[in-house]
Every structure is written in structure tokens, then in C-alpha cells.
Design an enzyme around this catalytic site. Structure first.
Site, mmCIF file in Angstrom:
data_model
loop_
_atom_site.group_PDB
_atom_site.id
_atom_site.type_symbol
_atom_site.label_atom_id
_atom_site.label_comp_id
_atom_site.label_asym_id
_atom_site.label_seq_id
_atom_site.Cartn_x
_atom_site.Cartn_y
_atom_site.Cartn_z
ATOM 1 N N GLU A 1 -1.461 -8.242 8.735
ATOM 2 C CA GLU A 1 -1.064 -7.087 9.495
ATOM 3 C C GLU A 1 -2.194 -7.275 10.906
ATOM 4 O OE1 GLU A 1 -2.112 -3.277 7.874
ATOM 5 O OE2 GLU A 1 -1.090 -2.160 9.429
ATOM 6 N N ASP B 1 8.060 -2.745 14.206
ATOM 7 C CA ASP B 1 7.720 -3.972 13.503
ATOM 8 C C ASP B 1 8.980 -4.774 13.520
ATOM 9 O OD1 ASP B 1 5.921 -1.859 12.731
ATOM 10 O OD2 ASP B 1 5.058 -3.232 11.284
ATOM 11 N N ARG C 1 0.840 -1.278 0.096
ATOM 12 C CA ARG C 1 0.135 -0.117 0.051
ATOM 13 C C ARG C 1 0.790 1.247 -0.049
ATOM 14 N NH1 ARG C 1 -2.051 -1.290 5.779
ATOM 15 N NH2 ARG C 1 -0.172 -0.248 7.214
ATOM 16 N N ASP C 2 0.233 2.305 0.275
ATOM 17 C CA ASP C 2 0.915 3.706 0.279
ATOM 18 C C ASP C 2 1.683 3.886 1.521
ATOM 19 O OD1 ASP C 2 -1.299 4.049 1.712
ATOM 20 O OD2 ASP C 2 -2.260 5.554 0.658
ATOM 21 N N GLU C 3 2.512 2.958 1.833
ATOM 22 C CA GLU C 3 3.445 3.102 3.058
ATOM 23 C C GLU C 3 4.741 2.528 2.816
ATOM 24 O OE1 GLU C 3 0.766 2.393 6.396
ATOM 25 O OE2 GLU C 3 2.272 2.935 7.803
ATOM 26 N N TRP D 1 8.715 0.695 19.356
ATOM 27 C CA TRP D 1 9.139 1.400 18.064
ATOM 28 C C TRP D 1 10.814 1.918 18.159
ATOM 29 C CZ3 TRP D 1 4.491 -0.062 18.688
ATOM 30 C CH2 TRP D 1 3.756 -0.506 17.488
HETATM 31 C C1 BGC Z 1 2.058 0.429 10.199
HETATM 32 C C2 BGC Z 1 2.682 -0.559 11.336
HETATM 33 C C3 BGC Z 1 3.147 0.317 12.094
HETATM 34 C C4 BGC Z 1 2.341 1.226 12.675
HETATM 35 C C5 BGC Z 1 2.667 2.384 13.697
HETATM 36 C C6 BGC Z 1 1.159 1.247 10.444
HETATM 37 O O1 BGC Z 1 0.383 2.170 9.622
HETATM 38 O O2 BGC Z 1 1.833 -0.428 9.164
HETATM 39 O O3 BGC Z 1 3.030 -1.515 11.040
HETATM 40 O O4 BGC Z 1 4.319 -0.122 13.013
HETATM 41 O O5 BGC Z 1 1.849 2.193 11.507
HETATM 42 O O6 BGC Z 1 1.732 2.809 14.169
#
Ligand code: BGC
Length: 784
Positions: A657, A383, A374-376, A445
Site C-alpha cells: 500500500e 484504487d 485488515r478491517d477494510e 476515485w
Molecule cells: C484505502 C485506500 C483508499 C483510501 C482512500 C484507504 O484506507 O486502503 O486504498 O483508496 O483509503 O482514502
């Protein structure tokens, strides 16, 4: 085709003096210009002794020498924190130049937008690092008499159009075969449409050799099924959710356009593209009228299904093309060496493990990303905090992650110790990054700064990893210390917390059962404790004491504020017990009670999972450590939603996810954030390797191993094998009928040369084994 080795040891030496300039086409040519420079080798110096091409780009670059690609790498130079580190690749081209030493040569650079120019993140923005692609190349030639000639990109180069009319990592690529420039990088300059290049201001101090592996094509997957959807789109099923692109050979009418869309799932019998959000993930190929071959190497897609329109001959034509091998998917990722294997008698668990492997493959495409479709597609730090130990077993990810950690350190230095949500940090260019609060260190994180080097140290035993990261590890903990409230807890400020607790509503993934302060304080304790250990290993006694004392203060505060006398931990849910037990925040009777309470909660939930990103990697460990192995197995092998195996029962070929990215009725989760290829929740595979197979390092890098399989869950056999830095470590166990009518555990162990293994089997005393192959038996095991 399987993964090949990384950079050979004969790799060219790094560049010490840069003469090359960063150059861009004066006319951008739709974001995909071709650059070329012609040269002749200097005469009178004897034969070419050595020649190396060093190349990089702001964007992506494919170098060509005399019409032939220089390397089999794609998407070079990948994505790093370009403001400080632009990596270049080095290629030995000695043989190429020896073959025809006297004639004219041409160095060509085909450019695409890549990460520097293209879209990044979910806000629709592009051009974060550069407004058009630019490249820098330096060819260094050494002759027999020691003479050195340098050919480098500069203002004398020329630029022209390619057949690529549009390219973006998210949106896809458009290629018009009628505009194929033919042999554009051979002697004899093409003239039509070619013009000058411009120098782009660039500080060569940012250039750094690429230490990690390049991105390469890894495997070809043939479609398994071709059919027409109710809406009339021709669909392909590859049988595997993968990352890469479709490669096509096709012949049709000139000007005819073949459009390829991509999706991970089907919904209502059509491509399920909603989860891609704004990523168009669409390739377009315009036919020349002759035999055309298309391979869109300036984009990549996460997909199992593809939809085609405009294919000559419709469904029949496509079926014939598939049978002829003219339509195939090319799997693309960083060229990592597979090291760790797992197998067992439980089919769904084996499939889950394969899904974990594919999740890594899809998301280790130069940057360890959250998702590939996706747009990410960003390097979300949390993660990886969760997944790093699993990754380090499955593949040799040392070079790959050390390179990423160099980016983390660069970003962190510029942010006063704060470890960003994503690395490379593209969110920093926006005030409220995509609707999130301003960035500050967050538990799990930001802990990537400590947990990732620690995972590498454990897996590979190379102290250098800790040495190069120590300042960053300590700076992270310092920053966290400054965020503690007067109680000594990390209970203020923004946290992702136990992100994606299955009970959180689809649109509110933050709303976990676990108290964010409990999660954050536990993570802070773990990081401080690991930094103290790293300091001790590195001989930094003062630091060891300082961080050890901080860890103790965090442990005390955690105990005083969050742990009741009966062992109840604030918010009383599986994640808080999992973290408290595994991180070592509890002791003695309190720990035992916490373990019992965890087992009670897990049982009460019918062994359905109840943890998010924070608790999931640790919940089975916590159960195992406190004497509830059976509950750990029941949690692992649960197939009702939510669970690890539920997606497998729904046909998943990657880890999702969300626990319920696809709902039991086959519809896609209504949440706006729903990927089918996220590795974080696959982190339990680390426990599977250590506990079901039973392979773990007792000393970092497996100089001494722990071989301790814990049969259970009805499994009748399991095996694990790992290429450790010392050689192959393997275990295979089987439950058989013993001579006395009971069950017997038979275990085969292979210990690498120069190492030893402590073997711990149920019902037997621990035994230290040396290198070699051994068979052991343990009678009366009930676990199966
Ligand atoms: C991502 C996650 C990430 C999270 C953090 C999401 O949009 O896909 O895997 O760690 O945002 O809030």
C-alpha cells in the site's frame, strides 16, 4: 490447479418467475444455520429433461443436493449493492436428478454471515444489509412431456445447527468438529435441534443473474518452513502473501482447540498483526477425537504467515503434518482467465511483475478491493481507476468489472450522480464515514465511472461496455461540472488528491506535494474528454459536442490558472507534470518544457519515486512521451526506498500500500494504514506491458495492435504475450551482438488472425504486419 473457465455457454436460463421466498432460520444458530427442504419429483411425466438450481443468499451460501455439494464455488453470492442487486448463481443439476428420479431428495443450504451480515469497514459495525443470514433457492425441473416442477425455499423448510460456532470475513471462523451434523442434507430428516424457518421480507425484483465469474479455490500452496517463534507460537511460512485460508487434516484429543492466526509479515520475529487493525483473522478448530478435516470457507485472510497454537504433537507434529500435505493454504479468488504475460532479463522487475499479479489475485475476490486483510477490504474506486488498465491485460476481467460497474451505476443513480468512495457503498450508512468527510465526488476515485469502462473498451473492444455505462459516465462528469468553482477549476471541496505521496507523513496520507486542484482539474479534463469520445463512438453527436466543449473549457482554465509561461505547473512536482502531459493538457513548447521539468525533478530526486495514487500510473508514460525514456527506466528500476523495486529487495511477494509499508530496518511502517497487498501502486505494470514489452491496442480490443518495444534500463531481453479477443498477440525482443560488432535488436512478433500490427522499432521505419509470425531486426540500438 489452475484457473478454470467461467460460466459455460450451456448455463441455465435466467429465472422469469420467482416462487422462492427468502428464508432464515428462526433460531440463528450462531450465524451459520443449515436449511433443508425435502421433495419428490412429480411422477408420470417421463424423465427429467432439464433441472436447474438458482440460489442466492443475504450472507453466503453453499448448496448441497442429496448430500453432495452442487458447485465448487465459495462465498456465493459475493458482495454486490444488495439494496438494488442481489445476484443469484444458476447450476445445471439435470444429471443429479436423473440418477434417482423416484426417491426422496433433499436440498440443503449451509449459510454464513458473509458481507451482508458480517463486519464491513473499520468502524467495527456489522449487519449493514441483514441481521442474520437468509437464503433463497429455486429448483426448476422440466420433464420429458414439458411438465415443469418448482421446488423453492419457503416456510415449510427446516433449519438446524452446523459445526460452525462463529464466522466473519474479518474475524475468522470457529468450527467444533464434535458438532459435525454428518449427512444433514440426505433423505431421512435429522431431528435433533432442528426447527422452523421464517420468511424474510424481500423483493425478488432485486434478483439478477450473476454475469461475472464466481469465487473458486484456485491453487494450493504448501508451507515452506515451520518453526517456533520466541514467544512460543508455531509459525508457518507459505513463501507467498496470498488470500484464502489454511486447510487442515488433524487428529487429536476430543475438545482440543487448534487456533490459527494470520499475518502478512513478521515483526520482531512474531506475527505482525498490527496492520490488520481490528480484524481478528483467527480461525479456531475444536477437534473431535477422530480424523478431522477443517476448511473455513465462511471467511478469508490475507497472509503469508500463520501461527498455530494447540497443534497435537507441537512443532514436530506440525512438521510431520506439513510433510504429509495435511496443512496447506488454499488460494481463493474470482475465477478469472489469465490473459497477459510478461518476462524480462531483470530479475527484480520480473518479481515485481509477479507481485502485481498476486496483488490482483488477492484483491479480485468478487469485489475489486483496496486490500484483502485488515478491517477494510472495500471496493475503493480510486484504487481501481489507477489499476484497471493493468488488470485488463493480466486477466480477462471483463465480466468481473462489468458486474462491479453495474453496482457503481446503481449506487450513483441513488446518489444524484455522485460516485462514492467505495462500491458497493457501505460508507453511506454512516454520517461521517469512519472519520472521512461526507461523501462527494472526488478526483481519481469517482473517475472510476469513466476510466474503468474506458479501460475495458480499450482492452476488449466491446462497445456494449460504453453503451451500458454511458449514462453513468456522463452523470459523473455532470456532477463534477456542478462542483467547479467560477474559475472553471475543480479546486474546492474534499479530495484524496495524490494520496500516499511518499513524502506525506505516515499519519497524514493526504499531505501530498501535488496541489489537489491541479490533480482534480486534470482528472476532470480527462473524464470529460473520454466521455466526449465515448459519445462520438456511440453516435451521440450532441453529447460529443457538449462534453468536448467542457473538456476544452477545463483545458483552458487549467492552462490559465495552473501553467506558467515557462511550462511550470502549480505545485511543481512530478505528479502534476505527469497528469498534464499524459492527459493532453499541454501542447507544443509548453509540453516539451513540462517534460523536461519532470525529468529534472525525477533526476533531482535520485530517481526515487515521488508520486502517490494519482501520479504513479502516469509518471513513466509522461517521461516516455517527452523523450526521457532513460529516466523512466531509472525510476522503474530504482531499488532505494521509495521505489517500485524497494519492496522486492525487502522480500515482498505482493505490491504494498505504501512505498515503505516496511521500513528499511524491517519494522512495519508506524502509520495506522499499512497493508502489504494493495494493487494501486502496481499500476505502472501497464506501462511495462506497453513500453518494455511493447504491446498496446492501436484500435480497441487489439483489432490493430501497436508493437513498439523500447529497450532500455540495461535489459537484454523482454517478452509479452496476450490472449486478445482475436487470439494470441506476442512479442519477444533481445539485444544481441550484431554482425558489425554493434548491438542488434531482434524482435519476434506474433499477430493474431484477422488483425494487423503496426511495428515500431528504434532506428527503423514503421511497418504494418499482417497475421502470423514475423522476425525483424534493428541495428545499432543503444538502449540496452
Ligand atoms: C484505502 C485506500 C483508499 C483510501 C482512500 C484507504 O484506507 O486502503 O486504498 O483508496 O483509503 O482514502
Amino acid at each position: 490447479m489452475t484457473a478454470t473457465s467461467t460460466t459455460p455457454s450451456s448455463a441455465p436460463a435466467p429465472v422469469t418467475d420467482w416462487r422462492a421466498r427468502m428464508v432464515a432460520a428462526a433460531d440463528d444458530h450462531a450465524g451459520a444455520p443449515l436449511l433443508r427442504g425435502a421433495f419428490r419429483l412429480d411422477g408420470g411425466h417421463g424423465e427429467v429433461r432439464r433441472a436447474a438450481l438458482h440460489v442466492t443468499a443475504l450472507g453466503v451460501v453453499e448448496p448441497v443436493l442429496d448430500g453432495v455439494p452442487v458447485a465448487d464455488e465459495v462465498l456465493t453470492p459475493g458482495w454486490s449493492s444488495y439494496e438494488w442487486r442481489l445476484r443469484y448463481r444458476s447450476h445445471d443439476v439435470t444429471e443429479r436428478l436423473r440418477q434417482d428420479a423416484r426417491g426422496e431428495h433433499v436440498l440443503g443450504l449451509a449459510l454464513g454471515r458473509g458481507w451482508a451480515v458480517g463486519r464491513l469497514g473499520w468502524t467495527g459495525r456489522s449487519g449493514f444489509y441483514a441481521d442474520r443470514p437468509a437464503a433463497l433457492a429455486q429448483l426448476e425441473v422440466e420433464f420429458a412431456d414439458g411438465h415443469r416442477q418448482v421446488v423453492a425455499t419457503d416456510a415449510t423448510w427446516t433449519a438446524g445447527p452446523s459445526a460452525v460456532l462463529a464466522n466473519d470475513l474479518y474475524d475468522g471462523q470457529t468450527v467444533d468438529a464434535r458438532r459435525d451434523p454428518g449427512d444433514w442434507a440426505v433423505p431421512g430428516a435429522p431431528a435433533d435441534g432442528w426447527g422452523p424457518v421464517e420468511e424474510v421480507p424481500f423483493d425478488t425484483a432485486r434478483l439478477t443473474p450473476h454475469a461475472g465469474p464466481p469465487v473458486r479455490r484456485q491453487e494450493v500452496v504448501r508451507p515452506q518452513r515451520v518453526w517456533t517463534s520466541p514467544a512460543g507460537e508455531l509459525l508457518l511460512d507459505l513463501g507467498q502473501n496470498l488470500v484464502g485460508w489454511l486447510r487442515l487434516r488433524v487428529r487429536g484429543e476430543a475438545g482440543q482447540e487448534v487456533v490459527v492466526r494470520h499475518a502478512e509479515v513478521l515483526e520482531h520475529d512474531e506475527l505482525g498483526v498490527r496492520p490488520l487493525r481490528s480484524a481478528a483473522a483467527t480461525d479456531r478448530f475444536v477437534l473431535s477425537g477422530g480424523d478431522d478435516g477443517f476448511e473455513p470457507t465462511f471467511t478469508f485472510h490475507g497472509f503469508r504467515y500463520a501461527g498455530l497454537t494447540g497443534w497435537p504433537g507441537g512443532e514436530e507434529g506440525l512438521r510431520r503434518a506439513v510433510d504429509a500435505g495435511d496443512v496447506e493454504a488454499v488460494v481463493v479468488h474470482s475465477d478469472l482467465r489469465r490473459t497477459g504475460e510478461f518476462g524480462c532479463s531483470h530479475e527484480l522487475l520480473e518479481q515485481f511483475h509477479r507481485n502485481v499479479v498476486w496483488g490482483l489475485r488477492g484483491n479480485f475476490l468478487d469485489v475489486p478491493t483496496d486490500c484483502p486483510q485488515r478491517d477494510e477490504r472495500l471496493g475503493w474506486t480510486g484504487d481501481l481507476s489507477a489499476f484497471a488498465p493493468t488488470a485488463a491485460y493480466l486477466y480477462d476481467v471483463s465480466g468481473f468489472l462489468r458486474d462491479w460497474l453495474a453496482d457503481l451505476r446503481a449506487e450513483q443513480r441513488a446518489a444524484d450522480g455522485m460516485v462514492a468512495f467505495v462500491v458497493p457503498d457501505v460508507l453511506k450508512f454512516q454520517d461521517r464515514p469512519g472519520g472521512l468527510p461526507a461523501q462527494e465526488s472526488t478526483a481519481l476515485w469517482s473517475d472510476a465511472a469513466v476510466w474503468v469502462p474506458w479501460a475495458l473498451w480499450q482492452a476488449y473492444g466491446d462497445r456494449e461496455v460504453l453503451a451500458e455505462s454511458f449514462t453513468s459516465m456522463a452523470a459523473h462528469v455532470d456532477r463534477v461540472e456542478s462542483l467547479l468553482s467560477p474559475t472553471g477549476l475543480w479546486d474546492t471541496g474534499f479530495q484524496f488528491g495524490d494520496w500516499l505521496d511518499p513524502q506525506a507523513p505516515p499519519e497524514d496520507p493526504f499531505r501530498a506535494r501535488a496541489d489537489p486542484g491541479v490533480v482534480a482539474t486534470a482528472c476532470a479534463f480527462r473524464s470529460a474528454h473520454l466521455v466526449a469520445q465515448a459519445a462520438a463512438l456511440l453516435g451521440r453527436d450532441g453529447d460529443a459536442q457538449r462534453y468536448g466543449a467542457l473538456a476544452e473549457r477545463l483545458r483552458t482554465a487549467f492552462g490559465e490558472h495552473y501553467v506558467g509561461e515557462d511550462g511550470t505547473v502549480t505545485s511543481d512536482c512530478p505528479t502534476v507534470y505527469a497528469l498534464a502531459v499524459v492527459f493532453g493538457l499541454l501542447e507544443g513548447e509548453v509540453r516539451r518544457r513540462a517534460g523536461d521539468r519532470l525529468a529534472e525533478l525525477v533526476t533531482g530526486a535520485g530517481h526515487r519515486i515521488a508520486t502517490g495514487f494519482a501520479g504513479t500510473p502516469f509518471v513513466t508514460d509522461a517521461l516516455t512521451l517527452t523523450g526521457h525514456l532513460d529516466d523512466a527506466y531509472r525510476l522503474l528500476l530504482q531499488t532505494e526506498c521509495p521505489s517500485w523495486l524497494y519492496p522486492v529487495t525487502m522480500g515482498a511477494t505482493t505490491v504494498w500500500e505504501r512505498w515503505d509499508s516496511m521500513l528499511p530496518d524491517g519494522s512495519v511502517n508506524p502509520g495506522e494504514m499499512t497493508s502489504f497487498n494493495h494493487y494501486a501502486l502496481g499500476a505502472v505494470a501497464d506501462w511495462v506491458h506497453r513500453t518494455v514489452a511493447g504491446l498496446a491496442p492501436l484500435e480497441p480490443g487489439y483489432r490493430r495492435s501497436l508493437v513498439a518495444p523500447r529497450p532500455g534500463g540495461g535489459l537484454t531481453w523482454a517478452r509479452g504475450a496476450l490472449q486478445t479477443p482475436h487470439g494470441r498477440l506476442a512479442v519477444a525482443w533481445e539485444l544481441t551482438d550484431g554482425p558489425d560488432g554493434g548491438r542488434e535488436l531482434v524482435v519476434d512478433v506474433e499477430v493474431p488472425a484477422g488483425t494487423s500490427a503496426l511495428v515500431r522499432l528504434p532506428g527503423r521505419d514503421d511497418e504494418e504486419l499482417g497475421a502470423g509470425v514475423h522476425r525483424l531486426t534493428a541495428p545499432g540500438v543503444a538502449g540496452g
